[in-house]
Design an enzyme around this catalytic site. Structure first.
Site, PDB file in Angstrom:
ATOM      1  N   ARG A   1      31.106  34.648 -51.625  1.00  0.00           N
ATOM      2  CA  ARG A   1      31.743  34.122 -52.841  1.00  0.00           C
ATOM      3  C   ARG A   1      32.205  32.679 -52.685  1.00  0.00           C
ATOM      4  O   ARG A   1      32.118  31.900 -53.642  1.00  0.00           O
ATOM      5  CB  ARG A   1      32.847  35.054 -53.342  1.00  0.00           C
ATOM      6  CG  ARG A   1      33.901  35.399 -52.357  1.00  0.00           C
ATOM      7  CD  ARG A   1      34.379  36.831 -52.500  1.00  0.00           C
ATOM      8  NE  ARG A   1      33.716  37.642 -51.491  1.00  0.00           N
ATOM      9  CZ  ARG A   1      33.419  38.908 -51.638  1.00  0.00           C
ATOM     10  NH1 ARG A   1      33.736  39.537 -52.717  1.00  0.00           N
ATOM     11  NH2 ARG A   1      32.799  39.553 -50.678  1.00  0.00           N
ATOM     12  N   THR A   2      32.679  32.305 -51.491  1.00  0.00           N
ATOM     13  CA  THR A   2      33.176  30.927 -51.339  1.00  0.00           C
ATOM     14  C   THR A   2      32.023  29.935 -51.481  1.00  0.00           C
ATOM     15  O   THR A   2      32.101  28.968 -52.239  1.00  0.00           O
ATOM     16  CB  THR A   2      33.887  30.759 -49.979  1.00  0.00           C
ATOM     17  OG1 THR A   2      34.923  31.737 -49.886  1.00  0.00           O
ATOM     18  CG2 THR A   2      34.488  29.380 -49.829  1.00  0.00           C
TER      19      THR A   2
ATOM     20  N   LYS B   1      18.813  25.058 -32.799  1.00  0.00           N
ATOM     21  CA  LYS B   1      18.041  24.482 -31.675  1.00  0.00           C
ATOM     22  C   LYS B   1      18.962  23.744 -30.715  1.00  0.00           C
ATOM     23  O   LYS B   1      18.525  22.946 -29.894  1.00  0.00           O
ATOM     24  CB  LYS B   1      17.000  23.484 -32.200  1.00  0.00           C
ATOM     25  CG  LYS B   1      16.010  24.064 -33.180  1.00  0.00           C
ATOM     26  CD  LYS B   1      15.046  22.958 -33.618  1.00  0.00           C
ATOM     27  CE  LYS B   1      14.185  23.388 -34.788  1.00  0.00           C
ATOM     28  NZ  LYS B   1      13.501  22.230 -35.399  1.00  0.00           N
TER      29      LYS B   1
ATOM     30  N   ARG C   1      33.266  25.106 -43.651  1.00  0.00           N
ATOM     31  CA  ARG C   1      33.807  26.360 -43.102  1.00  0.00           C
ATOM     32  C   ARG C   1      33.376  26.443 -41.640  1.00  0.00           C
ATOM     33  O   ARG C   1      32.223  26.186 -41.304  1.00  0.00           O
ATOM     34  CB  ARG C   1      33.260  27.563 -43.865  1.00  0.00           C
ATOM     35  CG  ARG C   1      33.569  28.874 -43.166  1.00  0.00           C
ATOM     36  CD  ARG C   1      33.234  30.074 -44.010  1.00  0.00           C
ATOM     37  NE  ARG C   1      34.217  30.277 -45.053  1.00  0.00           N
ATOM     38  CZ  ARG C   1      34.373  31.419 -45.717  1.00  0.00           C
ATOM     39  NH1 ARG C   1      33.611  32.456 -45.439  1.00  0.00           N
ATOM     40  NH2 ARG C   1      35.291  31.540 -46.657  1.00  0.00           N
TER      41      ARG C   1
ATOM     42  N   HIS D   1      42.794  28.665 -45.707  1.00  0.00           N
ATOM     43  CA  HIS D   1      41.707  28.822 -46.681  1.00  0.00           C
ATOM     44  C   HIS D   1      42.317  28.422 -48.029  1.00  0.00           C
ATOM     45  O   HIS D   1      42.584  29.257 -48.885  1.00  0.00           O
ATOM     46  CB  HIS D   1      41.227  30.272 -46.680  1.00  0.00           C
ATOM     47  CG  HIS D   1      39.938  30.511 -47.400  1.00  0.00           C
ATOM     48  ND1 HIS D   1      39.318  29.563 -48.177  1.00  0.00           N
ATOM     49  CD2 HIS D   1      39.145  31.611 -47.454  1.00  0.00           C
ATOM     50  CE1 HIS D   1      38.205  30.074 -48.678  1.00  0.00           C
ATOM     51  NE2 HIS D   1      38.081  31.323 -48.256  1.00  0.00           N
TER      52      HIS D   1
HETATM   53  C1  NCD Z   1      38.018  35.471 -46.642  1.00  0.00           C
HETATM   54  C2  NCD Z   1      37.643  34.516 -45.526  1.00  0.00           C
HETATM   55  O1  NCD Z   1      36.478  34.274 -45.252  1.00  0.00           O
HETATM   56  O2  NCD Z   1      38.587  33.997 -44.963  1.00  0.00           O
HETATM   57  N1  NCD Z   1      37.016  35.692 -47.564  1.00  0.00           N
HETATM   58  C3  NCD Z   1      36.810  34.796 -48.571  1.00  0.00           C
HETATM   59  O3  NCD Z   1      36.625  33.624 -48.358  1.00  0.00           O
HETATM   60  N2  NCD Z   1      36.853  35.272 -49.828  1.00  0.00           N
HETATM   61  C4  NCD Z   1      38.655  36.699 -46.138  1.00  0.00           C
HETATM   62  C5  NCD Z   1      37.864  37.608 -45.258  1.00  0.00           C
HETATM   63  O4  NCD Z   1      36.798  37.282 -44.755  1.00  0.00           O
HETATM   64  O5  NCD Z   1      38.360  38.717 -45.042  1.00  0.00           O
END
Ligand code: NCD
Length: 298
Positions: free
Chosen positions: A54-55, A82, A104, A132
């Site tokens: 989703r992100t 690689k 990320r 986050h």
């Molecule tokens: C979260 C994350 O990746 O920190 N998910 C997200 O971004 N919606 C929480 C998780 O992975 O549990």
């Protein structure tokens, strides 16, 4: 705002500006209005060293809705597999023409380091157990839409708080907006000490009746947490606990859900669940953030 690396740097007023902006964009999108193309012709690079559904997808659509081009770096299918170093990969993305980096990474602080090396606008899309920020912002947007505001709301953050960057960002934002937080979970997953304004409990049944919001967390097994045999029994949200929230109580979760562990199917799919509403607010919230870091005059 040059970058959004965490919510610890923002005050209540800064948060409210972003939340209001996201709410306005959501209303425009719902009403069919074309969003202002404030990133027209610019390039947003999604640089994701950790899995995401989703992100990543919502940053992608958010950038496109602002008129930006989107490029995506995926280590599994790129030269990182690689042996290319992080800095070479990032420098390559920048040289290709990225104007904004959405990052990320499994290690805390990497988005901050990238912002420093490159001098470019960086949005933290999750750094290890760090923060986050856009997830917590979209959660605030969701709460404001449901309750009209956050001030005085009693929010329980339940589960693996210790390994959760989402919990960290919620702790850096909700209290600044007047929410009353309680962290609930097994003792070793509730890192102490927190400043006295945040409550702590190891017994969900004891506190659930005093909550307006049960914010459930996934157990982060990829960060070393283990799911004990009695975890669901002690900390899982089932229908009887959800009912104890009271008639207006709601259930939230950042996803991905581990159904049958922290939440039952019945609760996840019930009318109390705001899980998909959180996802709906992801695009307008990320549009507001991308606009704030890169939507000004160039
Ligand atoms: C979260 C994350 O990746 O920190 N998910 C997200 O971004 N919606 C929480 C998780 O992975 O549990």
């Amino acid at each position: 705002m040059k970058s959004l690396l965490g919510l610890s740097d923002l005050g209540g007023d800064d948060l409210r500006v972003l939340i209001d902006s996201a709410n306005g964009i959501r209303a425009d999108l719902d009403g069919g209005a074309a969003p202002r193309q404030s990133l027209l012709g610019r390039c947003v690079a999604n640089v994701f060293f950790e899995p995401s559904t989703r992100t990543r997808l919502s940053f992608d659509l958010a950038a496109q809705r602002l008129g930006a081009h989107v490029i995506t770096f995926n280590p599994a299918t790129s030269s990182a597999s690689k042996g290319e170093s992080l800095s070479d990969s990032v420098s390559t993305v920048v040289a290709i023409g990225a104007d904004v980096l959405v990052v990320r990474h499994a290690e805390e602080g990497i988005p901050h380091s990238i912002a420093e090396w490159t001098g470019m606008p960086v949005v933290n899309a999750g750094d290890g157990v760090g923060e986050h920020p856009t997830q917590a912002l979209l959660d605030c947007v969701t709460l404001v839409r449901r309750f009209g505001g956050v001030d005085g709301l009693r929010v329980g953050i339940v589960g693996d708080v210790r390994h959760s960057r989402v919990a960290n960002s919620l702790m850096q934002s909700l209290p600044k907006l007047g929410a009353v937080l309680t962290l609930v979970g097994p003792e070793d997953w509730i890192p102490a000490p927190y400043d006295g304004s945040i409550g702590v409990s190891n017994d969900l049944d004891e506190v659930v009746g005093d909550l307006d919001v049960a914010y459930m967390l996934r157990v982060q097994t990829e960060r070393g947490a283990e799911i004990s045999e009695d975890y669901a029994e002690r900390f899982g949200l089932d229908t009887s606990r959800a009912t104890a929230l009271g008639p207006n109580g709601v259930v939230m979760h950042p996803g991905p859900l581990n159904r049958g562990v922290e939440i039952t199917d019945e609760v996840a799919d019930s009318s109390r669940s705001l899980v998909l509403e959180q996802v709906r607010n992801a695009v307008p919230t990320r549009m507001a953030v991308l606009h704030a870091v890169a939507g000004g005059e160039t």
